[in-house]
Design a protein around this motif. Sequence first.
Motif, PDB file in Angstrom:
ATOM      1  N   ARG A 150     -36.647 -30.341 -33.582  1.00 15.20           N
ATOM      2  CA  ARG A 150     -36.816 -31.146 -35.022  1.00 15.20           C
ATOM      3  C   ARG A 150     -38.207 -31.665 -35.233  1.00 15.20           C
ATOM      4  O   ARG A 150     -38.673 -32.050 -36.340  1.00 15.20           O
ATOM      5  CB  ARG A 150     -35.934 -32.320 -34.444  1.00 15.20           C
ATOM      6  N   GLU A 151     -38.944 -32.010 -34.074  1.00 15.42           N
ATOM      7  CA  GLU A 151     -40.269 -32.582 -34.377  1.00 15.42           C
ATOM      8  C   GLU A 151     -41.198 -31.419 -35.107  1.00 15.42           C
ATOM      9  O   GLU A 151     -41.850 -31.902 -35.912  1.00 15.42           O
ATOM     10  CB  GLU A 151     -40.901 -33.134 -33.217  1.00 15.42           C
ATOM     11  N   SER A 152     -41.023 -30.245 -34.868  1.00 13.41           N
ATOM     12  CA  SER A 152     -41.896 -29.140 -35.335  1.00 13.41           C
ATOM     13  C   SER A 152     -41.580 -29.230 -36.788  1.00 13.41           C
ATOM     14  O   SER A 152     -42.453 -28.771 -37.596  1.00 13.41           O
ATOM     15  CB  SER A 152     -41.729 -28.051 -34.601  1.00 13.41           C
ATOM     16  N   THR A 181     -44.296 -37.619 -29.123  1.00 16.78           N
ATOM     17  CA  THR A 181     -44.680 -36.599 -29.863  1.00 16.78           C
ATOM     18  C   THR A 181     -46.181 -36.318 -29.968  1.00 16.78           C
ATOM     19  O   THR A 181     -46.877 -37.159 -30.517  1.00 16.78           O
ATOM     20  CB  THR A 181     -43.886 -36.458 -31.245  1.00 16.78           C
ATOM     21  N   VAL A 205     -48.299 -34.607 -31.827  1.00 16.87           N
ATOM     22  CA  VAL A 205     -48.263 -33.727 -32.883  1.00 16.87           C
ATOM     23  C   VAL A 205     -49.445 -32.639 -33.025  1.00 16.87           C
ATOM     24  O   VAL A 205     -49.139 -31.389 -33.265  1.00 16.87           O
ATOM     25  CB  VAL A 205     -48.514 -34.659 -34.392  1.00 16.87           C
ATOM     26  N   ILE A 210     -43.787 -32.147 -27.306  1.00 10.32           N
ATOM     27  CA  ILE A 210     -43.364 -33.390 -27.171  1.00 10.32           C
ATOM     28  C   ILE A 210     -43.607 -33.667 -25.318  1.00 10.32           C
ATOM     29  O   ILE A 210     -43.472 -32.590 -24.766  1.00 10.32           O
ATOM     30  CB  ILE A 210     -41.909 -33.639 -27.214  1.00 10.32           C
TER      31      ILE A 210
END
Length: 64
Positions: free
Chosen positions: A16-18, A48, A50, A55
């Motif tokens: 999700r974070e990607s 996170t 980035v 993570i």
Amino acid sequence: MAHAETERLANEIAVRESMVFLEGAAYTGPGPGVRTESRRFLMLTYLTDVRGERIVVVQVSWFG
């Protein structure tokens, strides 16, 4: 069981974070800070990274 669920949730968060931070290593904005995510008996506290495109899980709590 707790280990498998922890790994599954951490993978979901990473994917999700990607998708949220598409710039990855080129990102220049502020990081989102410490956050939590929970599913049933499990709660992960994570950061996170980035620019590092990862993570970092800082705490795992199992309430089962």
